[in-house]
Design an enzyme around this catalytic site. Structure first.
Site, PDB file in Angstrom:
ATOM      1  CG  ASP A  34      -1.610  -1.169   1.427  1.00  0.00           C
ATOM      2  OD1 ASP A  34      -2.404  -1.901   0.302  1.00  0.00           O
ATOM      3  OD2 ASP A  34      -1.887  -1.920   2.291  1.00  0.00           O
ATOM      4  CE  LYS A  37       3.200  -2.360  -4.490  1.00  0.00           C
ATOM      5  NZ  LYS A  37       2.749  -2.185  -3.305  1.00  0.00           N
ATOM      6  N   GLY A  63      -3.924  -4.254  -4.586  1.00  0.00           N
ATOM      7  CA  GLY A  63      -4.730  -3.273  -4.930  1.00  0.00           C
ATOM      8  C   GLY A  63      -4.211  -2.205  -5.377  1.00  0.00           C
ATOM      9  CG  HIS A  64      -1.635  -1.744  -8.168  1.00  0.00           C
ATOM     10  ND1 HIS A  64      -0.730  -1.311  -7.288  1.00  0.00           N
ATOM     11  CD2 HIS A  64      -1.159  -3.031  -8.864  1.00  0.00           C
ATOM     12  CE1 HIS A  64       0.329  -2.340  -7.245  1.00  0.00           C
ATOM     13  NE2 HIS A  64      -0.026  -3.090  -8.139  1.00  0.00           N
ATOM     14  CD  GLN A 254       0.712  -9.337  -2.762  1.00  0.00           C
ATOM     15  OE1 GLN A 254       1.485  -9.923  -3.584  1.00  0.00           O
ATOM     16  NE2 GLN A 254      -0.522  -9.289  -3.292  1.00  0.00           N
TER      17      GLN A 254
HETATM   18  P1  GDP Z   1      -0.248   0.441  -4.034  1.00  0.00           P
HETATM   19  O1  GDP Z   1      -1.007  -0.787  -3.803  1.00  0.00           O
HETATM   20  O2  GDP Z   1       0.998   0.372  -3.200  1.00  0.00           O
HETATM   21  O3  GDP Z   1      -0.639   0.597  -5.395  1.00  0.00           O
HETATM   22  O4  GDP Z   1      -1.046   1.220  -3.103  1.00  0.00           O
HETATM   23  P2  GDP Z   1      -2.564   1.706  -3.060  1.00  0.00           P
HETATM   24  O5  GDP Z   1      -2.999   1.834  -4.664  1.00  0.00           O
HETATM   25  O6  GDP Z   1      -3.401   1.037  -2.363  1.00  0.00           O
HETATM   26  O7  GDP Z   1      -2.247   3.405  -2.956  1.00  0.00           O
HETATM   27  C1  GDP Z   1      -2.721   3.772  -1.697  1.00  0.00           C
HETATM   28  C2  GDP Z   1      -3.380   5.079  -1.747  1.00  0.00           C
HETATM   29  O8  GDP Z   1      -2.352   6.105  -1.651  1.00  0.00           O
HETATM   30  C3  GDP Z   1      -4.192   5.154  -2.935  1.00  0.00           C
HETATM   31  O9  GDP Z   1      -5.415   5.657  -2.735  1.00  0.00           O
HETATM   32  C4  GDP Z   1      -3.169   6.352  -3.750  1.00  0.00           C
HETATM   33  O10 GDP Z   1      -4.051   7.197  -4.488  1.00  0.00           O
HETATM   34  C5  GDP Z   1      -2.763   7.085  -2.510  1.00  0.00           C
HETATM   35  N1  GDP Z   1      -1.456   7.830  -2.934  1.00  0.00           N
HETATM   36  C6  GDP Z   1      -0.436   7.415  -3.685  1.00  0.00           C
HETATM   37  N2  GDP Z   1       0.350   8.527  -3.283  1.00  0.00           N
HETATM   38  C7  GDP Z   1       0.175   9.370  -2.662  1.00  0.00           C
HETATM   39  C8  GDP Z   1       0.478  10.498  -2.235  1.00  0.00           C
HETATM   40  O11 GDP Z   1       1.659  11.075  -2.361  1.00  0.00           O
HETATM   41  N3  GDP Z   1      -0.389  11.272  -1.273  1.00  0.00           N
HETATM   42  C9  GDP Z   1      -1.317  10.926  -0.922  1.00  0.00           C
HETATM   43  N4  GDP Z   1      -2.145  11.503  -0.046  1.00  0.00           N
HETATM   44  N5  GDP Z   1      -2.089   9.645  -1.423  1.00  0.00           N
HETATM   45  C10 GDP Z   1      -1.145   8.782  -2.283  1.00  0.00           C
END
Ligand code: GDP
Length: 460
Positions: A34, A37, A63-64, A254
């Site tokens: 999370d 990415k 979950g992206h 992950q």
């Molecule tokens: P992943 O599995 O690593 O891709 O993580 P997620 O897609 O679950 O990302 C987590 C959340 O963080 C998502 O809602 C993104 O839009 C949000 N997000 C990503 N980068 C940033 C950031 O720099 N600031 C904020 N506030 N949210 C972010």
């Protein structure tokens, strides 16, 4: 308009491509998942340097979240480049494919105006998640709950699907095209049923026959759709693209700290998340790998079982991070535990994965205002003993060693120009850089919001 400085940074690596042949760059999460990415992958793909993006491990338990041009898409199995029309999407042999999720996501993308069918290629050696795998996952978790060894899986059947592959009774994706597929599936189904009955008889696990029937019908319908997709020898296709001089981005699901071999077993995911697994999960040699991008947040989050040494003890403050950072799982909706940036774990993750470039996300999220201090974890202790190495099991950690640095509140939200970054965040980034100095990594960009262009460039 795309960010030119970032483009130059990526392109400078592209120059050292292998004699006209393309190469593969990798993006992995450096914490417990999370890290955001999806946003970084989407950004990297927008510069015209990569012709394709590949998933190499995991399944629909990822979950992206991608936000672009006012559209939001939460992908679980389809690679993050789906919102960019010219990018080929690859699902490698290392992935376990949930046919129902895949077809559902393809429909959702169609509704958003993206028909990915012509550019989606799936390895015939990818693994198939059956409709009984999620039930086996639930039965297993139910049993663990009783014995208080809960892992906190997403119950999507990923672990059981990988187990079946290791036990050599699983189904490969290409099997759906074989004339005896029904027979193969029936053999596995019988085995799964016996297993579920065992949980029922020995551990009072309730089998919901109606739900199973519903899942079965949906699964078979999805399998019919799957047959119409481009199922191929993906290793061959990827190598062909590289020979044509095309570059590919491999996206990790992950994160490094959840790797089945190097994470805090058994509180890990059921696949290898390290960049080393790109080779095995796509069928390519290590010589084609180039840049390894690692993604971390400015703080740490974790879901699932096991010790979380960096966890913020003040519950109100932890909740403030959860609320400000929307720290609720994209796949499960579970609230994520929040902790300070854990540099001890981060250094370990960088060393394991060979990361050379870093994105720091969520620097806009800091519920601690300027002048008040936040903490950073720089070491672990087992009672009075300071741990020199990352521990075998995280429950050996009884306390953490921290340093303090000023917070910056919400003053950096949406900042895109590094000259506009607050003094406190600047100090924090320089502090992190100093702490990682011996590892030869560059912090290339820092995220300040959810949108693709919510970031500023940092080190050249
Ligand atoms: P992943 O599995 O690593 O891709 O993580 P997620 O897609 O679950 O990302 C987590 C959340 O963080 C998502 O809602 C993104 O839009 C949000 N997000 C990503 N980068 C940033 C950031 O720099 N600031 C904020 N506030 N949210 C972010």
């Amino acid at each position: 308009m795309r960010n030119k400085i970032l483009k130059n940074k990526i392109a400078s690596s592209a120059i050292r491509r292998r004699g006209g042949k393309g190469s593969i760059d990798v993006v992995v999460g450096l914490q417990w998942g999370d890290e955001g990415k999806g946003k970084n992958i989407d950004e990297l793909l927008s510069h015209g340097i990569y012709s394709g993006v590949a998933r190499f491990q995991g399944g629909a338990n990822a979950g992206h979240t991608i936000k672009a041009n006012g559209k939001t898409f939460i992908g679980h199995i389809i690679p993050s480049g789906c919102l960019q029309k010219d990018i080929e999407l690859y699902i490698g042999n290392g992935v376990v494919v949930d046919a129902v999720s895949l077809i559902k996501e393809m429909r959702e993308l169609e509704d958003l105006g993206f028909d990915v069918t012509p550019r989606l290629y799936i390895s015939n050696r990818a693994k198939l998640v059956s409709y009984l795998h999620p039930f086996l996952d639930q039965a297993d978790e139910y049993y663990r709950n009783k014995s208080s060894h809960k892992i906190g899986t997403t119950s999507r059947g990923i672990g059981p699907a990988y187990s079946d592959i290791r036990a050599r009774r699983g189904l490969l994706l290409g099997d759906v095209l074989l004339p005896d597929f029904k027979e193969r599936e029936e053999n596995l189904r019988k085995f799964h049923h016996d297993f579920l009955n065992l949980y029922k008889e020995k551990h009072e696990f309730e089998i919901d026959e109606k739900k199973i029937e519903e899942s079965k019908a949906k699964w078979w319908a999805a399998v019919e759709e799957l047959k119409k997709l481009q199922i191929c020898d993906l290793s061959f296709l990827v190598q062909k693209r590289l020979a044509e001089g095309k570059n590919i981005l491999a996206e990790g699901a992950q994160a490094v700290m959840l790797d089945i071999d190097f994470g805090d077993y058994p509180n890990v995911t059921s696949s290898n998340t390290l960049p080393a697994n790109v080779c095995l999960g796509l069928g390519i040699p290590h010589t084609v790998l180039r840049d390894i991008y690692g993604v971390t947040k400015a703080y740490t989050t974790k879901v699932g079982g096991g010790n979380f040494p960096a966890r913020i003890k003040d519950q109100a403050l932890e909740k403030a991070f959860q609320d400000a950072g929307h720290e609720f799982g994209a796949t499960t909706g579970r609230p994520r535990m929040c902790g300070w940036l854990d540099l001890f774990a981060l250094r370990h993750a960088i060393a394991l994965s060979g990361v050379n470039k870093i994105f720091i996300n969520k620097a806009d999220i800091c519920p601690i205002n300027k002048g008040k201090n936040m903490k950073v974890v720089i070491g672990y202790k087992n009672n009075k003993k300071v741990l020199k190495e990352f521990p075998f099991y995280l429950n050996e950690v009884t306390s953490v060693i921290t340093e303090e640095i000023s917070g910056w509140g919400d003053s950096n939200h949406g900042v895109k120009n590094n000259k506009k970054v607050s003094k406190e965040l600047r100090s924090y980034l320089n502090y992190i850089k100093r702490k990682l100095a011996d590892l030869n990594v560059k912090i290339i960009a820092v995220g300040t919001g959810q949108d693709r262009d919510h970031f500023f460039n940092w080190e050249k």
